[in-house]
Design a protein around this motif. Structure first.
Motif, short mmCIF file in Angstrom:
data_model
loop_
_atom_site.label_atom_id
_atom_site.label_comp_id
_atom_site.label_asym_id
_atom_site.label_seq_id
_atom_site.Cartn_x
_atom_site.Cartn_y
_atom_site.Cartn_z
N GLY A 63 38.45 51.60 23.45
CA GLY A 63 37.86 50.27 23.38
C GLY A 63 38.80 49.17 23.84
N VAL A 64 39.81 49.54 24.64
CA VAL A 64 40.82 48.59 25.10
C VAL A 64 40.66 48.36 26.60
CG1 VAL A 64 43.30 48.15 25.35
CG2 VAL A 64 42.43 49.29 23.29
N ILE A 65 40.62 47.10 26.98
CA ILE A 65 40.54 46.70 28.39
C ILE A 65 41.92 46.22 28.84
CG2 ILE A 65 39.55 44.99 29.98
CD1 ILE A 65 37.51 47.08 29.05
N GLN A 66 42.35 46.67 30.01
CA GLN A 66 43.57 46.18 30.64
C GLN A 66 43.16 45.29 31.81
OE1 GLN A 66 44.31 49.17 28.97
NE2 GLN A 66 45.95 48.05 28.00
N PRO A 67 43.41 43.98 31.75
CA PRO A 67 43.02 43.09 32.85
C PRO A 67 43.54 43.52 34.21
CG PRO A 67 43.56 41.78 30.93
CD PRO A 67 43.94 43.22 30.61
N THR A 68 44.73 44.13 34.25
CA THR A 68 45.30 44.53 35.54
C THR A 68 44.40 45.52 36.29
OG1 THR A 68 47.29 45.28 36.67
CG2 THR A 68 46.73 46.44 34.65
N ALA A 69 43.65 46.36 35.58
CA ALA A 69 42.80 47.35 36.25
C ALA A 69 41.75 46.67 37.11
CB ALA A 69 42.16 48.28 35.23
N ALA A 70 41.09 45.67 36.56
CA ALA A 70 40.04 44.97 37.31
C ALA A 70 40.63 44.03 38.36
CB ALA A 70 39.15 44.19 36.35
N ILE A 71 41.65 43.26 37.96
CA ILE A 71 42.16 42.23 38.87
C ILE A 71 42.92 42.83 40.05
CG2 ILE A 71 43.58 40.16 39.06
CD1 ILE A 71 43.04 39.73 36.03
N SER A 72 43.71 43.87 39.81
CA SER A 72 44.48 44.46 40.92
C SER A 72 43.60 45.28 41.86
CB SER A 72 45.65 45.28 40.40
OG SER A 72 45.20 46.39 39.67
N SER A 73 42.33 45.39 41.56
CA SER A 73 41.38 46.05 42.46
C SER A 73 40.75 45.07 43.44
CB SER A 73 40.29 46.75 41.63
OG SER A 73 40.85 47.75 40.82
N MET A 74 41.21 43.84 43.44
CA MET A 74 40.65 42.76 44.25
C MET A 74 40.40 43.13 45.73
SD MET A 74 39.76 39.39 43.80
CE MET A 74 40.72 38.85 42.41
N PRO A 75 41.32 43.83 46.42
CA PRO A 75 41.04 44.14 47.82
C PRO A 75 39.85 45.09 48.02
CG PRO A 75 43.37 44.40 47.36
CD PRO A 75 42.67 44.22 46.05
N PHE A 76 39.55 45.87 47.01
CA PHE A 76 38.51 46.90 47.14
C PHE A 76 37.17 46.45 46.56
CE2 PHE A 76 42.70 48.78 46.55
CZ PHE A 76 42.88 49.30 47.82
N THR A 77 37.22 45.62 45.54
CA THR A 77 36.00 45.11 44.89
C THR A 77 36.16 43.61 44.65
OG1 THR A 77 36.93 45.73 42.73
CG2 THR A 77 35.41 47.31 43.76
N PRO A 78 36.22 42.82 45.70
CA PRO A 78 36.53 41.40 45.53
C PRO A 78 35.55 40.66 44.63
CG PRO A 78 35.91 41.88 47.80
CD PRO A 78 36.04 43.19 47.10
N LYS A 79 34.27 40.87 44.80
CA LYS A 79 33.28 40.16 43.99
C LYS A 79 33.40 40.55 42.52
CE LYS A 79 28.28 40.12 43.34
NZ LYS A 79 28.19 41.22 42.38
N GLU A 80 33.44 41.84 42.26
CA GLU A 80 33.49 42.35 40.89
C GLU A 80 34.82 41.98 40.20
OE1 GLU A 80 32.75 44.07 43.64
OE2 GLU A 80 30.84 45.12 43.34
N SER A 81 35.90 42.07 40.95
CA SER A 81 37.22 41.74 40.39
C SER A 81 37.35 40.25 40.10
CB SER A 81 38.32 42.19 41.34
OG SER A 81 38.33 43.60 41.46
N MET A 82 36.83 39.41 40.98
CA MET A 82 36.87 37.97 40.75
C MET A 82 36.02 37.60 39.54
SD MET A 82 38.08 35.04 41.45
CE MET A 82 38.77 35.03 43.09
N GLU A 83 34.87 38.25 39.41
CA GLU A 83 34.01 38.00 38.25
C GLU A 83 34.76 38.35 36.95
OE1 GLU A 83 29.40 38.88 37.20
OE2 GLU A 83 30.57 40.64 37.80
N ALA A 84 35.46 39.47 36.95
CA ALA A 84 36.24 39.87 35.77
C ALA A 84 37.38 38.88 35.51
CB ALA A 84 36.79 41.29 35.96
N MET A 85 38.10 38.50 36.56
CA MET A 85 39.23 37.58 36.38
C MET A 85 38.75 36.24 35.82
SD MET A 85 42.34 36.49 38.93
CE MET A 85 41.35 35.71 40.16
N ARG A 86 37.65 35.74 36.33
CA ARG A 86 37.11 34.47 35.82
C ARG A 86 36.71 34.62 34.36
NH1 ARG A 86 36.31 30.67 39.96
NH2 ARG A 86 35.29 29.36 38.43
#
Length: 162
Positions: A63-86
């Motif tokens: 049940g633990v989220i690591q922000p780096t997983a979503a944000i550091s995926s920015m080149p591959f999933t820019p829309k989804e990663s930006m949504e997570a970062m915001r």
């Protein structure tokens, strides 16, 4: 792995994108019903948790989220990663943001928010945002003669490999 493929024709950027989308979809489906998981709140990878350092994945999902997983995926999933970062910044705010950036992990389900900032997780956030913006880090890395030699010997192809 931008524009990198091996002798079997595997496109490593596509593979990375697919793995990232699988990670996100797992959090959307949320089979263990953890509070907080969603299309905006996703990211399983190794990092701090309320049980210490854990390699979080579907088999070891606490049940633990690591922000780096979503944000550091920015080149591959820019829309989804930006949504997570915001979401992390605008909606979680100071629970997971400090003067050093995003904390290493958090769990809404367990009402736990790390105080730690690990370089191994902070570094990829900056590097991969820059790779999304300009590709600078990939270009520098791929221009290294030792990297060029290694990729050739291993049978990789890329517009960057001469």
């Amino acid at each position: 792995p931008n524009k990198l493929s091996d002798e079997h024709g595997i496109d490593y950027a596509e593979q990375t994108r697919n793995h990232t989308l699988i990670n996100r979809q797992y959090c959307i489906e949320n089979p263990k019903k953890y509070k907080g998981y969603s299309a905006k709140c996703w990211g399983l990878t190794a990092g701090d948790s309320y049980k210490g350092y854990v390699a979080h994945c579907p088999d070891t999902d606490l049940g633990v989220i690591q922000p780096t997983a979503a944000i550091s995926s920015m080149p591959f999933t820019p829309k989804e990663s930006m949504e997570a970062m915001r979401y992390f910044y605008e909606e979680k705010g100071n629970k997971i943001w400090s003067e050093y950036g995003f904390v290493d992990g958090f769990s809404d389900h367990h009402n736990w928010y790390a105080k730690s900032h690990l370089a191994i997780d902070q570094g990829p956030i900056i590097v991969m945002i820059e790779n999304h913006r300009t590709g600078l880090i990939w270009k520098l890395f791929m221009s290294n003669p030792d990297v060029q030699t290694g990729l050739k010997r291993l049978g990789f192809t890329s517009p960057y490999v001469k």
